[in-house]
Design a protein around this motif. Structure first.
Motif, PDB file in Angstrom:
ATOM      1  N   ASP A  47      47.183  33.776  22.305  1.00 58.31           N
ATOM      2  CA  ASP A  47      48.318  34.478  22.490  1.00 58.31           C
ATOM      3  C   ASP A  47      48.182  35.962  23.051  1.00 58.31           C
ATOM      4  O   ASP A  47      49.080  36.393  23.325  1.00 58.31           O
ATOM      5  CB  ASP A  47      49.366  34.254  21.791  1.00 58.31           C
ATOM      6  CG  ASP A  47      49.703  32.914  21.632  1.00 58.31           C
ATOM      7  OD1 ASP A  47      49.574  31.855  22.489  1.00 58.31           O
ATOM      8  OD2 ASP A  47      49.964  32.290  20.390  1.00 58.31           O
ATOM      9  N   GLU A  48      47.101  36.325  22.925  1.00 59.10           N
ATOM     10  CA  GLU A  48      46.955  37.875  23.277  1.00 59.10           C
ATOM     11  C   GLU A  48      47.434  38.441  24.796  1.00 59.10           C
ATOM     12  O   GLU A  48      47.058  37.345  25.628  1.00 59.10           O
ATOM     13  CB  GLU A  48      45.611  38.330  22.788  1.00 59.10           C
ATOM     14  CG  GLU A  48      44.531  37.745  23.684  1.00 59.10           C
ATOM     15  CD  GLU A  48      43.188  38.329  23.404  1.00 59.10           C
ATOM     16  OE1 GLU A  48      43.030  39.280  22.529  1.00 59.10           O
ATOM     17  OE2 GLU A  48      42.307  38.211  24.221  1.00 59.10           O
ATOM     18  N   ALA A  49      47.747  39.379  25.216  1.00 62.96           N
ATOM     19  CA  ALA A  49      48.085  39.763  26.363  1.00 62.96           C
ATOM     20  C   ALA A  49      46.770  39.974  27.482  1.00 62.96           C
ATOM     21  O   ALA A  49      45.723  40.215  26.608  1.00 62.96           O
ATOM     22  CB  ALA A  49      48.626  41.343  26.520  1.00 62.96           C
ATOM     23  N   PRO A  50      46.916  39.460  28.563  1.00 58.30           N
ATOM     24  CA  PRO A  50      45.555  39.461  29.383  1.00 58.30           C
ATOM     25  C   PRO A  50      45.085  40.843  29.742  1.00 58.30           C
ATOM     26  O   PRO A  50      46.013  41.709  29.904  1.00 58.30           O
ATOM     27  CB  PRO A  50      46.018  38.780  30.607  1.00 58.30           C
ATOM     28  CG  PRO A  50      47.454  38.984  30.587  1.00 58.30           C
ATOM     29  CD  PRO A  50      47.928  39.133  29.236  1.00 58.30           C
ATOM     30  N   ILE A  51      43.866  40.642  30.192  1.00 55.41           N
ATOM     31  CA  ILE A  51      43.179  42.093  30.921  1.00 55.41           C
ATOM     32  C   ILE A  51      43.299  41.454  32.477  1.00 55.41           C
ATOM     33  O   ILE A  51      43.052  40.478  32.724  1.00 55.41           O
ATOM     34  CB  ILE A  51      41.679  42.171  30.517  1.00 55.41           C
ATOM     35  CG1 ILE A  51      41.494  42.505  29.029  1.00 55.41           C
ATOM     36  CG2 ILE A  51      41.099  43.057  31.678  1.00 55.41           C
ATOM     37  CD1 ILE A  51      40.083  42.197  28.616  1.00 55.41           C
ATOM     38  N   ALA A  52      43.876  42.358  33.181  1.00 53.25           N
ATOM     39  CA  ALA A  52      44.347  42.038  34.688  1.00 53.25           C
ATOM     40  C   ALA A  52      43.031  42.815  35.440  1.00 53.25           C
ATOM     41  O   ALA A  52      42.887  43.817  35.264  1.00 53.25           O
ATOM     42  CB  ALA A  52      45.547  42.442  34.821  1.00 53.25           C
ATOM     43  N   LEU A  53      42.878  42.110  36.615  1.00 55.03           N
ATOM     44  CA  LEU A  53      41.920  42.417  37.480  1.00 55.03           C
ATOM     45  C   LEU A  53      42.749  42.470  38.690  1.00 55.03           C
ATOM     46  O   LEU A  53      43.241  41.302  39.265  1.00 55.03           O
ATOM     47  CB  LEU A  53      40.770  41.535  37.534  1.00 55.03           C
ATOM     48  CG  LEU A  53      39.813  41.210  36.298  1.00 55.03           C
ATOM     49  CD1 LEU A  53      38.789  40.418  36.378  1.00 55.03           C
ATOM     50  CD2 LEU A  53      39.321  42.603  35.522  1.00 55.03           C
ATOM     51  N   VAL A  54      43.023  43.686  39.532  1.00 56.16           N
ATOM     52  CA  VAL A  54      43.559  43.818  40.919  1.00 56.16           C
ATOM     53  C   VAL A  54      42.879  43.899  41.770  1.00 56.16           C
ATOM     54  O   VAL A  54      42.127  44.849  41.841  1.00 56.16           O
ATOM     55  CB  VAL A  54      44.754  44.845  40.557  1.00 56.16           C
ATOM     56  CG1 VAL A  54      45.903  44.624  41.940  1.00 56.16           C
ATOM     57  CG2 VAL A  54      45.832  44.184  39.364  1.00 56.16           C
ATOM     58  N   GLY A  55      42.760  42.993  42.762  1.00 54.86           N
ATOM     59  CA  GLY A  55      41.843  43.209  44.023  1.00 54.86           C
ATOM     60  C   GLY A  55      42.345  43.276  45.273  1.00 54.86           C
ATOM     61  O   GLY A  55      43.020  42.478  45.717  1.00 54.86           O
ATOM     62  N   LYS A  56      41.883  44.349  46.020  1.00 58.59           N
ATOM     63  CA  LYS A  56      42.266  44.609  47.466  1.00 58.59           C
ATOM     64  C   LYS A  56      42.222  43.618  48.421  1.00 58.59           C
ATOM     65  O   LYS A  56      40.997  43.038  48.386  1.00 58.59           O
ATOM     66  CB  LYS A  56      41.924  46.046  47.850  1.00 58.59           C
ATOM     67  CG  LYS A  56      42.306  46.305  49.302  1.00 58.59           C
ATOM     68  CD  LYS A  56      41.639  47.513  49.864  1.00 58.59           C
ATOM     69  CE  LYS A  56      42.003  47.729  51.558  1.00 58.59           C
ATOM     70  NZ  LYS A  56      41.141  48.822  51.912  1.00 58.59           N
TER      71      LYS A  56
ATOM     72  N   ARG B 266      45.860  50.909  49.119  1.00 56.71           N
ATOM     73  CA  ARG B 266      46.594  51.450  48.135  1.00 56.71           C
ATOM     74  C   ARG B 266      48.186  50.765  47.962  1.00 56.71           C
ATOM     75  O   ARG B 266      48.658  50.799  47.004  1.00 56.71           O
ATOM     76  CB  ARG B 266      46.582  52.963  48.010  1.00 56.71           C
ATOM     77  CG  ARG B 266      47.070  53.531  49.104  1.00 56.71           C
ATOM     78  CD  ARG B 266      46.788  55.116  49.315  1.00 56.71           C
ATOM     79  NE  ARG B 266      45.448  54.768  49.669  1.00 56.71           N
ATOM     80  CZ  ARG B 266      44.551  56.133  49.992  1.00 56.71           C
ATOM     81  NH1 ARG B 266      45.093  57.293  49.730  1.00 56.71           N
ATOM     82  NH2 ARG B 266      43.425  56.146  50.450  1.00 56.71           N
ATOM     83  N   LEU B 267      48.712  50.454  49.126  1.00 61.70           N
ATOM     84  CA  LEU B 267      49.994  50.192  49.428  1.00 61.70           C
ATOM     85  C   LEU B 267      50.156  48.753  48.881  1.00 61.70           C
ATOM     86  O   LEU B 267      51.177  48.472  48.145  1.00 61.70           O
ATOM     87  CB  LEU B 267      50.442  50.118  50.795  1.00 61.70           C
ATOM     88  CG  LEU B 267      50.586  51.408  51.497  1.00 61.70           C
ATOM     89  CD1 LEU B 267      51.035  51.317  52.940  1.00 61.70           C
ATOM     90  CD2 LEU B 267      51.590  52.276  50.815  1.00 61.70           C
ATOM     91  N   ILE B 268      48.980  47.774  49.070  1.00 61.67           N
ATOM     92  CA  ILE B 268      49.047  46.457  48.486  1.00 61.67           C
ATOM     93  C   ILE B 268      48.798  46.515  47.114  1.00 61.67           C
ATOM     94  O   ILE B 268      49.227  45.787  46.117  1.00 61.67           O
ATOM     95  CB  ILE B 268      48.358  45.499  49.307  1.00 61.67           C
ATOM     96  CG1 ILE B 268      47.014  45.604  49.233  1.00 61.67           C
ATOM     97  CG2 ILE B 268      48.769  45.344  50.765  1.00 61.67           C
ATOM     98  CD1 ILE B 268      46.116  44.862  50.045  1.00 61.67           C
ATOM     99  N   LEU B 269      47.809  47.396  46.720  1.00 61.16           N
ATOM    100  CA  LEU B 269      47.336  47.486  45.320  1.00 61.16           C
ATOM    101  C   LEU B 269      48.636  48.029  44.327  1.00 61.16           C
ATOM    102  O   LEU B 269      48.717  47.457  43.507  1.00 61.16           O
ATOM    103  CB  LEU B 269      46.138  48.334  45.155  1.00 61.16           C
ATOM    104  CG  LEU B 269      44.851  47.765  45.661  1.00 61.16           C
ATOM    105  CD1 LEU B 269      43.894  48.832  45.590  1.00 61.16           C
ATOM    106  CD2 LEU B 269      44.446  46.684  44.675  1.00 61.16           C
TER     107      LEU B 269
END
Length: 522
Positions: free
Chosen positions: A279-288, A375-378
């Motif tokens: 149930d721990e909070a996730p690590i998030a990967l955000v990709g352009k 950077r706008l979409i990220l």
């Protein structure tokens, strides 16, 4: 169907074939059926009439290279003389080739130096180097690898797989792919086979990422990429959610939506979540995921610049591949990939220079340059990771700025963060995978993205720092690291583990980083 639709359907079929459960050699081989034809065997048994025999030799201070005792004495004498003439000491990268040896069971012998400290990335490059010298006419390869550990053998085989990938779906007559079998003679065949099996999800993640990067802009628009990705992960234990353009607007993601305002292919958001850590909070990967970038009204005027802009979705591809790799190995981690997908074209409805977009967190952004769209979409992707996923840490990755290429070239990616633990885990991941990173400063650059018209503007100087500072604004107090991989995502020619084209940069880096950071945080 049109030709383009047929090609997209073929890509979707390819991705579907990649789904698998990591349970048997047959299933593992089926995984690669549309990517590579080569196979690896790890049992040690003698073979006659081998096409290529490779002897991996450790470095020797006195230049004495140990040869297998079972080899013919005359052949051994000739080999030793040849090695001496070539000043072969086993140093990493050295190689001597001998042909038609008397009373020998192989047509060709390659003696290859492995040095005295072969790291994982070195072993992968070793395998890739062997693959680059073999061709479609090779039938059987035997590698004497007694000097390697099981993990090193697996890494070398993995490197061969990565090099042998081909993207040839647009060729009317694709060249034959190499179709040989490599027999690895190490110390423990079962252990090496198990270690190699563990590389399969990572390789599959890289392959899918390469497919996504290489797909041309008119075929690889946001909806098509979202569908391809959904299909690619269909047999993984993940949750894939696609937000349509209408839903992107309902979420208030005006920054993401605005980049595709001029295209018939509006912005989408894809979120892929893997829950292996309770149930721990996730690590998030955000990709352009800018699926093609004309620059908008700040049009890219250089033909050499614009022709490869399908690679502008490489960051998104990397995050997807990394989550696939972690899910495929049943990692005990919660991780999510957030892929904001856009298509930056020009029309009467396109965002204009000087327009103001409202991001999901309410920030009003002056668009000074429509070619600074990543950077706008990220921004909205990072907001989603922070606000909706409640991520405990965020890494974003993007082909973001030409300034980064000017500063570091293409041997390193630039990283920006104020969180030492994230930076340390990322540097270690870069060293382990060979996808090297170098920290650039976030400040002091006060005021570089200030806008007289709105809350912030999307450009500033220095350029790489302005992009990082802009993204930091949206991460707020969540531990965050930014990776500017401009110039790293595309190989103009085959080199090392990369074939020509989109190379899947970032998949291995991110997957390693997530595990490093998670372990350090426990």
């Amino acid at each position: 169907m049109t030709m383009k639709k047929n090609l997209v359907a073929l890509m979707l079929s390819t991705a579907l074939m990649g789904g698998y459960a990591l349970s048997s050699e047959a299933q593992a081989q089926a995984l690669f059926s549309d990517y590579v034809k080569t196979q690896h065997k790890f049992e040690h048994k003698h073979m006659d009439d081998v096409d290529v025999l490779v002897l991996l030799a450790s470095e020797s201070a006195d230049g004495t290279i140990e040869l297998p005792q079972m080899w013919d004495e005359q052949a051994r004498s000739i080999i030793q003389q040849a090695l001496k003439l070539e000043d072969f000491t086993g140093k990493q990268g050295q190689q001597v080739e001998l042909l038609a040896l008397p009373n020998f069971y192989a047509k060709r012998l390659w003696v290859v130096g492995i040095g005295d400290d072969l790291q994982r990335a070195d072993a992968e490059k070793l395998g890739a180097g062997l693959a680059s010298q073999l061709d479609e006419k090779t039938g059987s390869v035997v590698v004497h690898a007694k000097g390697l550990s099981d993990a090193q053998i697996a890494a070398a085989a993995h490197g061969m797989d990565l090099r042998n990938y081909r993207f040839d779906k647009y060729k009317s007559e694709p060249a034959e792919r190499p179709d040989y079998t490599v027999h690895w003679h190490g110390n423990n065949g079962d252990a090496a086979a198990e270690a190699y099996q563990a590389t399969q999800p990572l390789a599959h993640g890289v392959f899918v990422a390469r497919d996504i990067i290489n797909l041309p802009g008119s075929d690889g628009y946001p909806q098509a990429i979202a569908e391809l990705a959904q299909t690619a992960v269909s047999n993984y234990d993940v949750k894939a959610t696609v937000y349509t353009p209408e839903q992107v607007q309902e979420l208030g993601m005006g920054s993401l939506y605005g980049v595709s305002a001029g295209s018939q292919h509006k912005s989408h958001l894809l979120v892929v979540e893997y829950q292996g850590g309770g149930d721990e909070a996730p690590i998030a990967l955000v990709g352009k995921g800018n699926t093609f970038d004309t620059g908008g009204y700040n049009l890219k005027t250089s033909g050499s610049s614009i022709v490869r802009m399908q690679t502008d979705k490489a960051g998104a591809a990397a995050t997807l591949g990394a989550v696939m790799a972690l899910a495929g190995k049943d990692a005990a981690i919660n991780v999510a990939a957030v892929l904001p997908l856009s298509h930056n074209l020009i029309s009467g409805s396109a965002t204009l220079p000087g327009d103001v977009l409202v991001a999901a967190d309410g920030t009003r952004i002056e668009v000074v340059n429509t070619d600074a769209e990543g950077r706008l979409i990220l921004a909205d992707g990072i907001w989603y990771a922070r606000d909706r996923l409640k991520a405990r840490a965020i890494a974003d990755i993007a082909t973001l700025t030409g300034s980064k290429v000017g500063a570091l070239g293409t041997d390193y990616a630039a990283v920006f963060s104020e969180h030492d633990e994230l930076l340390a885990a990322m540097k270690t991941a870069g060293d382990e995978t060979g996808e090297l990173v170098w920290q650039l400063p976030l400040g002091p650059y006060d005021g570089i993205i200030d806008s007289w018209l709105a809350d912030v503007q999307n450009v500033g100087s220095p350029g790489a720092q302005a992009g990082a500072r802009f993204l930091q604004h949206f991460a707020k107090d969540t531990p965050w690291i930014h990776i500017d991989m401009a110039g790293n995502a595309y190989s103009t020619s085959a080199k090392g583990i990369h074939p020509a084209g989109g190379n899947g940069y970032g998949v291995r880096l991110l997957a390693e980083w997530v595990e490093n950071y998670n372990a350090a945080a426990e």
